[in-house]
Design a protein around this motif. Structure first.
Motif, PDB file in Angstrom:
ATOM      1  N   TYR A 133       0.809  -1.229   0.000  1.00  0.00           N
ATOM      2  CA  TYR A 133       0.000   0.000   0.000  1.00  0.00           C
ATOM      3  C   TYR A 133       0.838   1.274   0.000  1.00  0.00           C
ATOM      4  CZ  TYR A 133      -3.618  -3.388   0.951  1.00  0.00           C
ATOM      5  OH  TYR A 133      -4.452  -4.463   0.856  1.00  0.00           O
ATOM      6  N   LEU A 134       2.166   1.130  -0.121  1.00  0.00           N
ATOM      7  CA  LEU A 134       3.040   2.303  -0.129  1.00  0.00           C
ATOM      8  C   LEU A 134       3.242   2.844  -1.540  1.00  0.00           C
ATOM      9  CD1 LEU A 134       5.985   1.207   2.216  1.00  0.00           C
ATOM     10  CD2 LEU A 134       3.937   2.522   2.818  1.00  0.00           C
ATOM     11  N   TYR A 135       3.358   4.172  -1.626  1.00  0.00           N
ATOM     12  CA  TYR A 135       3.709   4.839  -2.884  1.00  0.00           C
ATOM     13  C   TYR A 135       4.682   5.959  -2.567  1.00  0.00           C
ATOM     14  CZ  TYR A 135       0.130   2.148  -5.095  1.00  0.00           C
ATOM     15  OH  TYR A 135      -0.585   1.082  -5.574  1.00  0.00           O
ATOM     16  N   PRO A 136       5.620   6.247  -3.476  1.00  0.00           N
ATOM     17  CA  PRO A 136       6.536   7.352  -3.224  1.00  0.00           C
ATOM     18  C   PRO A 136       5.772   8.666  -3.061  1.00  0.00           C
ATOM     19  CG  PRO A 136       7.251   6.047  -5.112  1.00  0.00           C
ATOM     20  CD  PRO A 136       5.886   5.556  -4.752  1.00  0.00           C
ATOM     21  N   LYS A 137       6.169   9.460  -2.098  1.00  0.00           N
ATOM     22  CA  LYS A 137       5.546  10.787  -1.909  1.00  0.00           C
ATOM     23  C   LYS A 137       5.820  11.621  -3.158  1.00  0.00           C
ATOM     24  CE  LYS A 137       7.557  14.210   0.693  1.00  0.00           C
ATOM     25  NZ  LYS A 137       7.600  15.363  -0.215  1.00  0.00           N
ATOM     26  N   PRO A 138       4.783  12.237  -3.755  1.00  0.00           N
ATOM     27  CA  PRO A 138       5.053  13.101  -4.917  1.00  0.00           C
ATOM     28  C   PRO A 138       6.093  14.157  -4.537  1.00  0.00           C
ATOM     29  CG  PRO A 138       2.697  12.721  -4.703  1.00  0.00           C
ATOM     30  CD  PRO A 138       3.332  12.134  -3.472  1.00  0.00           C
ATOM     31  N   ALA A 139       7.132  14.299  -5.376  1.00  0.00           N
ATOM     32  CA  ALA A 139       8.294  15.127  -5.010  1.00  0.00           C
ATOM     33  C   ALA A 139       7.934  16.611  -4.888  1.00  0.00           C
ATOM     34  CB  ALA A 139       9.393  14.927  -6.046  1.00  0.00           C
ATOM     35  N   HIS A 140       6.884  17.049  -5.609  1.00  0.00           N
ATOM     36  CA  HIS A 140       6.554  18.481  -5.562  1.00  0.00           C
ATOM     37  C   HIS A 140       5.685  18.857  -4.361  1.00  0.00           C
ATOM     38  CE1 HIS A 140       3.030  16.736  -7.535  1.00  0.00           C
ATOM     39  NE2 HIS A 140       2.370  17.854  -7.299  1.00  0.00           N
ATOM     40  N   LEU A 141       5.326  17.879  -3.544  1.00  0.00           N
ATOM     41  CA  LEU A 141       4.449  18.175  -2.398  1.00  0.00           C
ATOM     42  C   LEU A 141       5.234  18.148  -1.085  1.00  0.00           C
ATOM     43  CD1 LEU A 141       1.295  16.005  -3.270  1.00  0.00           C
ATOM     44  CD2 LEU A 141       1.792  18.381  -3.898  1.00  0.00           C
ATOM     45  N   ASN A 142       4.855  19.025  -0.150  1.00  0.00           N
ATOM     46  CA  ASN A 142       5.438  18.935   1.188  1.00  0.00           C
ATOM     47  C   ASN A 142       4.691  17.846   1.972  1.00  0.00           C
ATOM     48  OD1 ASN A 142       3.096  20.077   2.299  1.00  0.00           O
ATOM     49  ND2 ASN A 142       3.907  22.159   2.199  1.00  0.00           N
ATOM     50  N   TRP A 143       5.114  17.599   3.197  1.00  0.00           N
ATOM     51  CA  TRP A 143       4.526  16.484   3.972  1.00  0.00           C
ATOM     52  C   TRP A 143       3.025  16.665   4.166  1.00  0.00           C
ATOM     53  CZ3 TRP A 143       7.332  12.413   4.057  1.00  0.00           C
ATOM     54  CH2 TRP A 143       8.716  12.472   4.182  1.00  0.00           C
ATOM     55  N   GLU A 144       2.613  17.911   4.446  1.00  0.00           N
ATOM     56  CA  GLU A 144       1.193  18.159   4.736  1.00  0.00           C
ATOM     57  C   GLU A 144       0.344  17.983   3.473  1.00  0.00           C
ATOM     58  OE1 GLU A 144       3.643  20.395   5.641  1.00  0.00           O
ATOM     59  OE2 GLU A 144       3.716  19.839   7.756  1.00  0.00           O
ATOM     60  N   GLN A 145       0.832  18.513   2.369  1.00  0.00           N
ATOM     61  CA  GLN A 145       0.088  18.369   1.104  1.00  0.00           C
ATOM     62  C   GLN A 145      -0.001  16.895   0.700  1.00  0.00           C
ATOM     63  OE1 GLN A 145       2.757  20.835  -1.046  1.00  0.00           O
ATOM     64  NE2 GLN A 145       1.626  22.732  -0.656  1.00  0.00           N
ATOM     65  N   ALA A 146       1.084  16.174   0.892  1.00  0.00           N
ATOM     66  CA  ALA A 146       1.094  14.745   0.516  1.00  0.00           C
ATOM     67  C   ALA A 146       0.136  13.953   1.400  1.00  0.00           C
ATOM     68  CB  ALA A 146       2.510  14.191   0.621  1.00  0.00           C
ATOM     69  N   ALA A 147       0.091  14.292   2.696  1.00  0.00           N
ATOM     70  CA  ALA A 147      -0.801  13.579   3.619  1.00  0.00           C
ATOM     71  C   ALA A 147      -2.266  13.817   3.265  1.00  0.00           C
ATOM     72  CB  ALA A 147      -0.537  14.041   5.053  1.00  0.00           C
ATOM     73  N   ALA A 148      -2.547  14.978   2.664  1.00  0.00           N
ATOM     74  CA  ALA A 148      -3.933  15.338   2.332  1.00  0.00           C
ATOM     75  C   ALA A 148      -4.505  14.499   1.193  1.00  0.00           C
ATOM     76  CB  ALA A 148      -3.988  16.823   1.948  1.00  0.00           C
ATOM     77  N   LEU A 149      -3.625  13.911   0.429  1.00  0.00           N
ATOM     78  CA  LEU A 149      -4.011  13.344  -0.866  1.00  0.00           C
ATOM     79  C   LEU A 149      -4.809  12.017  -0.859  1.00  0.00           C
ATOM     80  CD1 LEU A 149      -3.537  13.811  -3.922  1.00  0.00           C
ATOM     81  CD2 LEU A 149      -1.297  12.724  -3.651  1.00  0.00           C
ATOM     82  N   PRO A 150      -4.407  10.996  -0.104  1.00  0.00           N
ATOM     83  CA  PRO A 150      -4.883   9.639  -0.438  1.00  0.00           C
ATOM     84  C   PRO A 150      -6.394   9.401  -0.456  1.00  0.00           C
ATOM     85  CG  PRO A 150      -2.914   9.516   0.928  1.00  0.00           C
ATOM     86  CD  PRO A 150      -3.329  10.962   0.906  1.00  0.00           C
ATOM     87  N   LEU A 151      -7.083   9.465   0.669  1.00  0.00           N
ATOM     88  CA  LEU A 151      -8.479   8.997   0.686  1.00  0.00           C
ATOM     89  C   LEU A 151      -9.397   9.873  -0.171  1.00  0.00           C
ATOM     90  CD1 LEU A 151     -10.505   7.550   3.625  1.00  0.00           C
ATOM     91  CD2 LEU A 151     -11.549   9.177   2.059  1.00  0.00           C
ATOM     92  N   ALA A 152      -9.341  11.179   0.058  1.00  0.00           N
ATOM     93  CA  ALA A 152     -10.245  12.067  -0.683  1.00  0.00           C
ATOM     94  C   ALA A 152      -9.857  12.138  -2.154  1.00  0.00           C
ATOM     95  CB  ALA A 152     -10.235  13.463  -0.054  1.00  0.00           C
ATOM     96  N   GLY A 153      -8.547  12.144  -2.418  1.00  0.00           N
ATOM     97  CA  GLY A 153      -8.079  12.196  -3.802  1.00  0.00           C
ATOM     98  C   GLY A 153      -8.516  10.965  -4.587  1.00  0.00           C
ATOM     99  N   LEU A 154      -8.394   9.814  -3.951  1.00  0.00           N
ATOM    100  CA  LEU A 154      -8.784   8.549  -4.588  1.00  0.00           C
ATOM    101  C   LEU A 154     -10.297   8.518  -4.856  1.00  0.00           C
ATOM    102  CD1 LEU A 154      -8.261   5.515  -5.325  1.00  0.00           C
ATOM    103  CD2 LEU A 154      -8.623   5.000  -2.905  1.00  0.00           C
ATOM    104  N   THR A 155     -11.073   8.880  -3.857  1.00  0.00           N
ATOM    105  CA  THR A 155     -12.538   8.840  -3.999  1.00  0.00           C
ATOM    106  C   THR A 155     -12.989   9.779  -5.115  1.00  0.00           C
ATOM    107  OG1 THR A 155     -12.680   8.406  -1.632  1.00  0.00           O
ATOM    108  CG2 THR A 155     -14.704   9.116  -2.714  1.00  0.00           C
ATOM    109  N   ALA A 156     -12.401  10.977  -5.137  1.00  0.00           N
ATOM    110  CA  ALA A 156     -12.762  11.959  -6.161  1.00  0.00           C
ATOM    111  C   ALA A 156     -12.335  11.468  -7.545  1.00  0.00           C
ATOM    112  CB  ALA A 156     -12.105  13.301  -5.838  1.00  0.00           C
ATOM    113  N   TYR A 157     -11.169  10.824  -7.609  1.00  0.00           N
ATOM    114  CA  TYR A 157     -10.675  10.332  -8.904  1.00  0.00           C
ATOM    115  C   TYR A 157     -11.636   9.284  -9.477  1.00  0.00           C
ATOM    116  CZ  TYR A 157      -7.887   8.585 -12.669  1.00  0.00           C
ATOM    117  OH  TYR A 157      -7.474   8.238 -13.932  1.00  0.00           O
ATOM    118  N   ARG A 158     -11.983   8.315  -8.642  1.00  0.00           N
ATOM    119  CA  ARG A 158     -12.858   7.236  -9.128  1.00  0.00           C
ATOM    120  C   ARG A 158     -14.228   7.782  -9.527  1.00  0.00           C
ATOM    121  NH1 ARG A 158     -13.280   1.581  -8.953  1.00  0.00           N
ATOM    122  NH2 ARG A 158     -15.341   0.769  -8.543  1.00  0.00           N
ATOM    123  N   ALA A 159     -14.743   8.726  -8.728  1.00  0.00           N
ATOM    124  CA  ALA A 159     -16.064   9.300  -9.030  1.00  0.00           C
ATOM    125  C   ALA A 159     -16.062   9.945 -10.421  1.00  0.00           C
ATOM    126  CB  ALA A 159     -16.437  10.330  -7.966  1.00  0.00           C
TER     127      ALA A 159
END
Ligand SMILES: NC(=O)c1ccc[n+]([C@@H]2O[C@H](COP(=O)([O-])OP(=O)(O)OC[C@H]3O[C@@H](n4cnc5c(N)ncnc54)[C@H](OP(=O)(O)O)[C@@H]3O)[C@@H](O)[C@H]2O)c1
Length: 344
Positions: A133-159
């Motif tokens: 379940y690991l993926y490299p942190k996108p290099a252009h994002l800081n820790w907070e921006q990267a942490a924001a991404l997974p659940l909501a980003g995935l749900t929005a993408y699939r929708a």
């Protein structure tokens, strides 16, 4: 840092623990997890909240178990790696919280789980996950921006992509753009070349959505919000994404163009009291439910982020010791985008 670690001692760590219905958010010392083959221990840098975490704290979620460490989203560094996962040691990562999806790409199987209930989640100094379940942190994002991404980003993408099959030029309406998921829907649809319209309960949030690229927006608290939207869109929308339901959902079929798709994944405003079905069959609409996403959805979402260098919208960052403040901001829906906690 060790290459292969089987940690049998009971070193403590700090975490936000869902202790009981009366004490849902307790910041305390707990035992640091120990890992096995194929697993890693991620030292968290940041973790993000989702409405799911809030629903759990108020008892409105299936399968609540005490005690549990909350949190589906996070970014961090792999501090320990079990046998077979050594390649991840020391890597900066984010975690896909959609676990055990199952065999069908169309729906999750019976063993599907979301990180942070029933298994311990990311609101902690360390989280144990399978390396798959690991993926490299996108290099252009800081820790907070990267942490924001997974659940909501995935749900929005699939929708938008897997379910509604958005394409360039589509007119897309996002209901409740201030949501964590709402801001990702906006970013993804804009990246796909859609013309994006929004609703929100706040004029200020509509302005912020416009600054990000939304064409127009209306306040869903206004009496004539649906008529206004019809006017702005020049007739209707090809795709509508909703996570509120409630009485306003019944107006959405009338706002769709023929062949339109309405996708939804939440019910923040409650159930749909009454729905006139005639517009649905006459306009050949599709109403599509969706939840989280597959590994392929997650990878495609990350690809979109990395290709377009998209930066998630972080509303506010709190230290983990102030998690209660972040939860109460979510309760009042005062945020525009994601609420993030820094860990460590
Ligand atoms: N099934 C899944 O896989 C999945 C995944 C993610 C989320 N969800 C669900 O989707 C919903 C949103 O999640 P989230 O984490 O993005 O929540 P969130 O960040 O807490 O956002 C909630 C937003 O809902 C909007 N809202 C509240 N009442 C509304 C109404 N009457 N009409 C329209 N919008 C309204 C508000 O938008 P404004 O601030 O713009 O007014 C608010 O900011 C939740 O119900 C959550 O449980 C489900």
């Amino acid at each position: 840092m060790r290459l292969y670690t089987c940690n049998f001692n009971s070193t403590p760590m700090k975490a936000i623990v869902l202790e009981s219905a009366e004490n849902p958010l307790v910041y305390k010392e707990v035992e640091k997890p120990t890992i096995g083959p194929g697993e890693v221990l991620v030292q968290m840098k940041a973790a993000a909240l989702n409405r799911r975490d809030y629903w759990i704290t108020v008892g409105k979620y299936a399968g609540i178990k005490y005690p549990t460490i909350l949190g589906a989203d996070g970014s961090g560094v792999v501090a320990e790696a079990g046998e077979g996962a050594e390649e991840w040691l020391g890597k900066e990562v984010i975690i896909n919280p959609s676990h055990n999806w199952g065999d069908s790409p169309d729906f999750q199987g019976k063993d599907f789980k979301i990180l942070g209930l029933p298994e311990d989640g990311t609101l902690a100094e360390y989280v144990k996950v399978k390396a798959e379940y690991l993926y490299p942190k996108p290099a252009h994002l800081n820790w907070e921006q990267a942490a924001a991404l997974p659940l909501a980003g995935l749900t929005a993408y699939r929708a938008l992509f897997t379910k509604a099959h958005i394409k360039k030029g589509d007119k897309v309406l996002i209901v409740g753009v201030g949501a964590g998921t709402g801001t990702f829907l906006l970013l993804w649809a804009l990246a796909a070349g859609c013309q994006v319209f929004v609703t929100s309960g706040s004029g200020e949030k509509i302005e912020r959505a416009k600054q990000l690229g939304a064409a127009a927006g209306v306040n869903y608290k206004a009496q004539d919000w649906a008529e206004e939207l019809k006017h702005f869109s020049g007739g209707g929308f090809d795709v509508i994404v909703d996570s509120a339901l409630g009485p306003d959902f019944a107006k959405l079929p009338d706002l769709c163009n023929p062949g339109g798709r309405i996708v939804f994944f939440g019910g923040t405003a409650g159930n749909i009291p009454e729905l006139n079905g005639r517009a649905i069959f006459w306009k050949q609409l599709q109403i599509l439910g969706t939840t989280m996403g597959t590994k392929e959805d997650f990878e495609a979402m990350l690809n979109l982020v990395n290709t377009h260098k998209i930066v998630p919208v972080v509303d506010e960052v709190f230290p983990i010791t102030e998690a209660k403040k972040a939860f109460s901001k979510m309760e009042s829906s005062a945020q525009f985008g994601k609420l993030v906690l820094t860990v460590g």
